[in-house]
Design a protein around this motif. Sequence first.
Motif, short mmCIF file in Angstrom:
data_model
loop_
_atom_site.label_atom_id
_atom_site.label_comp_id
_atom_site.label_asym_id
_atom_site.label_seq_id
_atom_site.Cartn_x
_atom_site.Cartn_y
_atom_site.Cartn_z
N SER A 194 0.83 -1.20 0.00
CA SER A 194 0.00 0.00 0.00
C SER A 194 0.87 1.26 0.00
O SER A 194 0.38 2.37 0.19
N ILE B 77 5.97 2.56 -5.15
CA ILE B 77 4.53 2.84 -5.17
C ILE B 77 4.29 4.35 -5.12
O ILE B 77 3.44 4.88 -5.83
N SER B 82 1.81 0.37 -9.05
CA SER B 82 1.14 -0.40 -8.02
C SER B 82 0.62 -1.69 -8.62
O SER B 82 0.40 -1.77 -9.82
N ARG B 83 0.42 -2.72 -7.78
CA ARG B 83 -0.04 -3.99 -8.32
C ARG B 83 -1.14 -4.61 -7.46
O ARG B 83 -1.29 -4.28 -6.29
N THR B 84 -1.88 -5.50 -8.09
CA THR B 84 -2.79 -6.36 -7.32
C THR B 84 -2.17 -7.75 -7.26
O THR B 84 -1.24 -8.05 -7.99
N GLY B 103 -4.49 2.17 2.05
CA GLY B 103 -3.93 2.55 0.75
C GLY B 103 -3.84 4.05 0.56
O GLY B 103 -2.97 4.55 -0.16
N GLU B 152 -9.21 -5.31 -3.36
CA GLU B 152 -7.79 -5.23 -3.73
C GLU B 152 -7.57 -4.14 -4.79
O GLU B 152 -6.61 -3.36 -4.71
N THR B 156 -5.44 -0.71 -4.24
CA THR B 156 -4.35 -0.40 -5.17
C THR B 156 -4.57 0.97 -5.80
O THR B 156 -3.65 1.78 -5.91
N MET B 164 -0.47 0.43 -13.49
CA MET B 164 -1.04 -0.62 -12.65
C MET B 164 -0.73 -1.99 -13.23
O MET B 164 -0.85 -2.21 -14.43
#
Lengths: 313, 243
Positions: A194, B77, B82-84, B103, B152, B156, B164
Amino acid sequence: MGLRWYHFAAWAAFVGFMFLLPEMVSKGTLRIIIFANFLAVFAISWDVLSGRTGYVSFGHPFLIGIGAYTTAILTKRFDVPVEISIPIAVFVTMIGGLIVVLPALRIKGSYFALITLAYMELIYQLVQVVRPDLTGGTRGMSGLPTLTRGAVNGYYMSLTLMVIVAFGVWLVMRTRIGTALSAIGMNEEAVKGSGLSVTRLKLFAFLLSAMIAGLGGAFYVHYLGSIAPRALFDINFVFTIIVAALIGGASTTIGPIIGAFFLTFLLEYLRPYLPGAERYFIYGGVALLLYMYQPKGIYEIIQQGWARVRART
Amino acid sequence: MSMSLTITNLVKKFGGLTATNDLSFTIEAGQSVGLIGPNGAGKTTVFSQVMGEHRQTSGSIKLGSEEISSLSTPARIRRGVSRTYQVPRPFSDMTVAENIRVGLMPDSVLGMILKGANTDRELELALSVGFSEDDLERTPAELSMGDLRKLEMARTMATDPKVMLLDEVFAGLTVAEIAMISDLVQKMRADGMTFLIVSHDLKALEPLVDTAIAINYGSMIAEGSYGDVMASDAVRASYLGEA
């Protein structure tokens, strides 16, 4: 932060009741509550570190001991006044907190718990062997300056300390930092994912925990007027702190206070019947049953009961 | 503002196993690329190197013009990638709103303490992935797999990414949920988001990507339009085995 007037009303009522307590109960009971207040401070300190972030410390007396010994040595050996020695003790304990955070950057779970246990054992051996002329060796030190005289004054001192610590931690943990620290306990990788630096968060938790432990340890020493390594760096002491936080309600601020009072009074009321170590058997059993009934602790039981009462009216 | 992602000569070795073998590709700002390959091809390893969860053995990763391969995951980030995750990783004892809140947090202790939660933005993000306002107080234990993936996505998106990486976002979802997440991705593409998407659901993937990259054993075996990549002999062989 979601602060409401009734939060402050509840705090005010609690503090008001506690301040009037010496009018209502005996001096003996007050002395028991003094220990409960100190135990609450230690349990809150443990909870900030372990209850929130999930980094379970088995060596919390390491931090408490640094605070206690620092102020004891300063006042006894160097005649430093208490007003100066206590802030120094807190500062030195926070440096101790940095030592505890180091392994937490690499390892977690039972490995971390074992290292903290080793820390406690290490300082226990050190204070006895290294410079016993300063630490008092195995016998510790006595005749330290005390901050208060008599049960009533001691009670007010310990209560003030406990309330300030509890209210401060409660306020801080209601902000987003409390959410972030709890998030570490639930899923550290997802906190990183996060975009948050977990190192910085852990550092904050460990320093805050150390600060409280140092404060508690220093005041405790100047309440007792003595310090004994065997009682301080004792595994029973560790478990009393942890169990107080757990059965009261870990990851809350009120829980450790409830747990500390519950445990202290349980142990005291058992004393006439079971004067020896058997008390700990009963206390372990009670803690286990409570924990199995509601792992979130007594605070959760109270909250659920309150919700039921409100639903009925 | 959108950003490009450039990977050059990326190599990742786990002992004797080469998980990423001299991989190079560029995703232009605002482009969406599908990353396909059979199980164990090394798709997720590419993701974890871009995010800094695994350090590459050699090679470079650039976000826009900035080299990010030496930065920590949180620093990357903050730069905008950013990632899932294939397996959703919610904060189990927190509500949907609190999950999204994490987040949205600034990476500063003081900032967390002094500024309150941005509940409007939490709600906005929750609604954008298809939650209702009532869902905000639900906990992950009460959510379906589809809802967990939505959560999620929302968490994110809360980090305000420009690029992404979506890892198997459709796995375990119902047809309606796939349509919803697809709509969301299309909307974000229209807003200029750069995507790298891994999916085994090739039918759902096709409309979401401009081009595709196929890898096997860590090496690129095809690159180009989605149709060309799928038609490639090497890709067919990697999925179905040699004829």
